[in-house]
Design a protein around this motif. Structure first.
Motif, PDB file in Angstrom:
ATOM      1  N   ILE A 124       0.872  -1.451  -0.246  1.00  0.00           N
ATOM      2  CA  ILE A 124       0.309   0.285  -0.098  1.00  0.00           C
ATOM      3  C   ILE A 124       0.729   1.202  -0.385  1.00  0.00           C
ATOM      4  N   ASP A 125       0.800   2.524  -1.330  1.00  0.00           N
ATOM      5  CA  ASP A 125       1.601   3.310  -1.167  1.00  0.00           C
ATOM      6  C   ASP A 125       1.165   4.420  -0.056  1.00  0.00           C
ATOM      7  N   GLN A 126       1.558   5.030   0.805  1.00  0.00           N
ATOM      8  CA  GLN A 126       1.578   6.049   2.230  1.00  0.00           C
ATOM      9  C   GLN A 126       1.811   6.896   1.516  1.00  0.00           C
ATOM     10  N   SER A 127       2.444   7.000   0.096  1.00  0.00           N
ATOM     11  CA  SER A 127       2.592   8.605   0.192  1.00  0.00           C
ATOM     12  C   SER A 127       2.097   9.576  -0.841  1.00  0.00           C
ATOM     13  N   THR A 180       1.980  15.890   1.089  1.00  0.00           N
ATOM     14  CA  THR A 180       2.304  17.433   1.238  1.00  0.00           C
ATOM     15  C   THR A 180       2.497  18.560   2.386  1.00  0.00           C
ATOM     16  N   ILE A 181       3.075  19.380   2.142  1.00  0.00           N
ATOM     17  CA  ILE A 181       3.271  19.800   3.874  1.00  0.00           C
ATOM     18  C   ILE A 181       1.638  20.843   4.223  1.00  0.00           C
ATOM     19  N   LEU A 182       1.542  20.549   5.557  1.00  0.00           N
ATOM     20  CA  LEU A 182      -0.262  21.036   6.164  1.00  0.00           C
ATOM     21  C   LEU A 182       1.050  22.401   6.515  1.00  0.00           C
ATOM     22  N   ASP A 183       2.107  21.727   7.318  1.00  0.00           N
ATOM     23  CA  ASP A 183       2.443  23.229   8.036  1.00  0.00           C
ATOM     24  C   ASP A 183       3.346  23.031   8.926  1.00  0.00           C
ATOM     25  N   SER A 184       4.244  23.998   9.213  1.00  0.00           N
ATOM     26  CA  SER A 184       5.547  23.246   9.687  1.00  0.00           C
ATOM     27  C   SER A 184       6.184  24.863  10.788  1.00  0.00           C
ATOM     28  N   THR A 185       7.233  24.100  11.670  1.00  0.00           N
ATOM     29  CA  THR A 185       7.684  24.131  12.913  1.00  0.00           C
ATOM     30  C   THR A 185       8.839  24.630  12.701  1.00  0.00           C
ATOM     31  N   ASP A 186       9.612  25.491  13.271  1.00  0.00           N
ATOM     32  CA  ASP A 186      11.716  24.885  13.475  1.00  0.00           C
ATOM     33  C   ASP A 186      11.898  25.098  15.079  1.00  0.00           C
ATOM     34  N   ASP A 187      12.047  24.025  15.583  1.00  0.00           N
ATOM     35  CA  ASP A 187      12.932  24.470  16.710  1.00  0.00           C
ATOM     36  C   ASP A 187      14.442  24.786  17.236  1.00  0.00           C
ATOM     37  N   GLY A 188      15.539  24.841  15.833  1.00  0.00           N
ATOM     38  CA  GLY A 188      15.906  25.736  15.949  1.00  0.00           C
ATOM     39  C   GLY A 188      16.996  24.533  15.524  1.00  0.00           C
ATOM     40  N   VAL A 189      17.207  23.024  15.927  1.00  0.00           N
ATOM     41  CA  VAL A 189      17.684  22.181  15.764  1.00  0.00           C
ATOM     42  C   VAL A 189      16.745  21.156  14.698  1.00  0.00           C
ATOM     43  N   TYR A 190      16.085  21.409  14.232  1.00  0.00           N
ATOM     44  CA  TYR A 190      15.004  20.359  12.948  1.00  0.00           C
ATOM     45  C   TYR A 190      13.899  21.512  12.361  1.00  0.00           C
ATOM     46  N   LYS A 191      13.543  21.166  11.501  1.00  0.00           N
ATOM     47  CA  LYS A 191      12.294  21.825  10.929  1.00  0.00           C
ATOM     48  C   LYS A 191      11.071  20.650  10.464  1.00  0.00           C
ATOM     49  N   TRP A 192       9.819  20.693  11.551  1.00  0.00           N
ATOM     50  CA  TRP A 192       9.228  19.673  11.232  1.00  0.00           C
ATOM     51  C   TRP A 192       7.768  19.712  10.888  1.00  0.00           C
ATOM     52  N   TYR A 193       7.955  19.083   9.612  1.00  0.00           N
ATOM     53  CA  TYR A 193       6.778  19.031   8.428  1.00  0.00           C
ATOM     54  C   TYR A 193       5.194  18.967   9.478  1.00  0.00           C
ATOM     55  N   HIS A 194       4.327  18.967   9.080  1.00  0.00           N
ATOM     56  CA  HIS A 194       3.192  18.867   9.525  1.00  0.00           C
ATOM     57  C   HIS A 194       2.690  17.580   8.316  1.00  0.00           C
ATOM     58  N   ILE A 195       2.141  16.504   8.256  1.00  0.00           N
ATOM     59  CA  ILE A 195       1.498  15.254   7.415  1.00  0.00           C
ATOM     60  C   ILE A 195       0.793  14.762   7.306  1.00  0.00           C
ATOM     61  N   ILE A 196      -0.185  14.329   6.536  1.00  0.00           N
ATOM     62  CA  ILE A 196      -0.976  13.179   7.205  1.00  0.00           C
ATOM     63  C   ILE A 196      -0.365  12.309   5.641  1.00  0.00           C
ATOM     64  N   THR A 197      -0.386  10.642   5.778  1.00  0.00           N
ATOM     65  CA  THR A 197      -0.251  10.360   4.639  1.00  0.00           C
ATOM     66  C   THR A 197      -1.649   9.539   3.981  1.00  0.00           C
TER      67      THR A 197
END
Length: 309
Positions: free
Chosen positions: A179-182, A222-239
């Motif tokens: 099942i392709d989750q992407s 697809t990026i729903l929104d994102s945030t940066d904690d200084g070390v990592y850039k976090w991307y909110h997704i739904i597969t």
């Protein structure tokens, strides 16, 4: 008994091994899996027999052989072999597949050769590789025999990393599916493509939060929104399977490749066309005085000038 597409016998059961099962047959024989899956990682840098490490010798020497994340091993032929911890399985193929909705990761280890590549969608007709003896092997055969320690090591884990008895999968009693989750490529949305072997999906945008899945090399989200904690850039997704979470990309490490909304699509979105009424237009520029002005247009775009009364 037919295991993994060839006549093989069990040399180390799951009950005894604890994490996997070993199947020995003809050295160099074909290896297949029963079902369909996606190749997510490949290790193919070792030579059968030449890069074979006697498991008992390893147990006696691994502390002195250890060098950070590497082991400086002596092969059964006397060759110096440098292996990472995750390379002790020799040539390996990792495959993402599903039993119903349950995601599984298959690892085939100690292969003589690997015949698939990352991103390949394989099925029961695909030869994954050849049975071999690369990495850590154990056998009572004479060390001069090319088949020394030759076997297939099959390890299966679920989405939580729990080891599963591979017997029914190896025999074909359970046939898996893929099942392709992407997500699909969509030029109207900001997306990222995974550029490393695997990244965890976290329940929230912190490394301490629960691991709820994984994304793999080449997959697109697809990026729903994102945030940066200084070390990592976090991307909110739904597969595509409905897993809702956050994927990290370490700043400066290029774990993902960002696909911005194309300029052409942005220009198309400026024109809100109603199929019933006349089209409406967005004001882009007001000319304050006479003069020559330059504008860049893309193929298929139309430029309108409003005549003043």
């Amino acid at each position: 008994m037919i295991y993994l597409g060839s006549e093989r016998v069990i040399t180390n059961s799951f009950a005894n091994h604890g994490t996997a099962e070993d199947y020995a047959g003809v050295h160099g024989s074909d290896i297949v899996m029963y079902g369909k899956g996606r190749v997510v990682k490949v290790i193919r840098s070792f030579v059968s027999h030449e890069d074979s490490i006697n498991y008992n010798t390893y147990l006696q020497n691994y502390q002195s052989w250890k060098d950070g994340n590497y082991y400086n091993c002596i092969s059964i032929t006397g060759k110096n072999v440098r292996m990472r911890y995750d390379e002790l399985g020799g040539n390996q193929v990792f495959i993402e597949t599903y039993n119903g909705q349950n995601k599984l990761l298959f690892c085939f280890a100690h292969l003589d050769s690997v015949l698939v590549n990352v991103g390949d969608i394989i099925d029961s007709s695909t030869i994954l590789g050849k049975q071999g003896n690369t990495g850590l092997v154990l056998s009572s055969k004479d060390e001069g025999d090319v088949t020394y320690g030759s076997h297939v090591h099959l390890e299966i884990t679920d989405r939580n990393g729990v080891y599963i008895d591979p017997r029914k999968y190896a025999m074909g009693e359970i046939v898996t599916q893929y099942i392709d989750q992407s997500n699909d490529l969509d030029e109207t949305k900001e997306q990222f493509r995974v550029m490393v072997d695997k990244i965890n999906i976290r329940e929230s945008a912190t490394i301490e939060s629960q691991d709820i899945g994984d994304v793999y090399l080449g997959e697109l989200y697809t990026i729903l929104d994102s945030t940066d904690d200084g070390v990592y850039k976090w991307y909110h997704i739904i597969t595509a399977l409905g897993v809702d979470g956050y994927v990290a990309s370490k700043n400066g490490a290029n774990w993902v490749e960002i696909y911005q909304i194309s300029l052409e699509k942005e220009q198309e979105n400026l024109l809100d066309v109603d199929p019933i009424s006349e089209p409406t237009y967005k004001l882009l520029f007001t000319c304050k005085k006479d003069g020559l002005y330059y504008v860049r247009l893309y193929q298929g775009e139309e430029l309108y000038i409003k005549e003043l009364e």
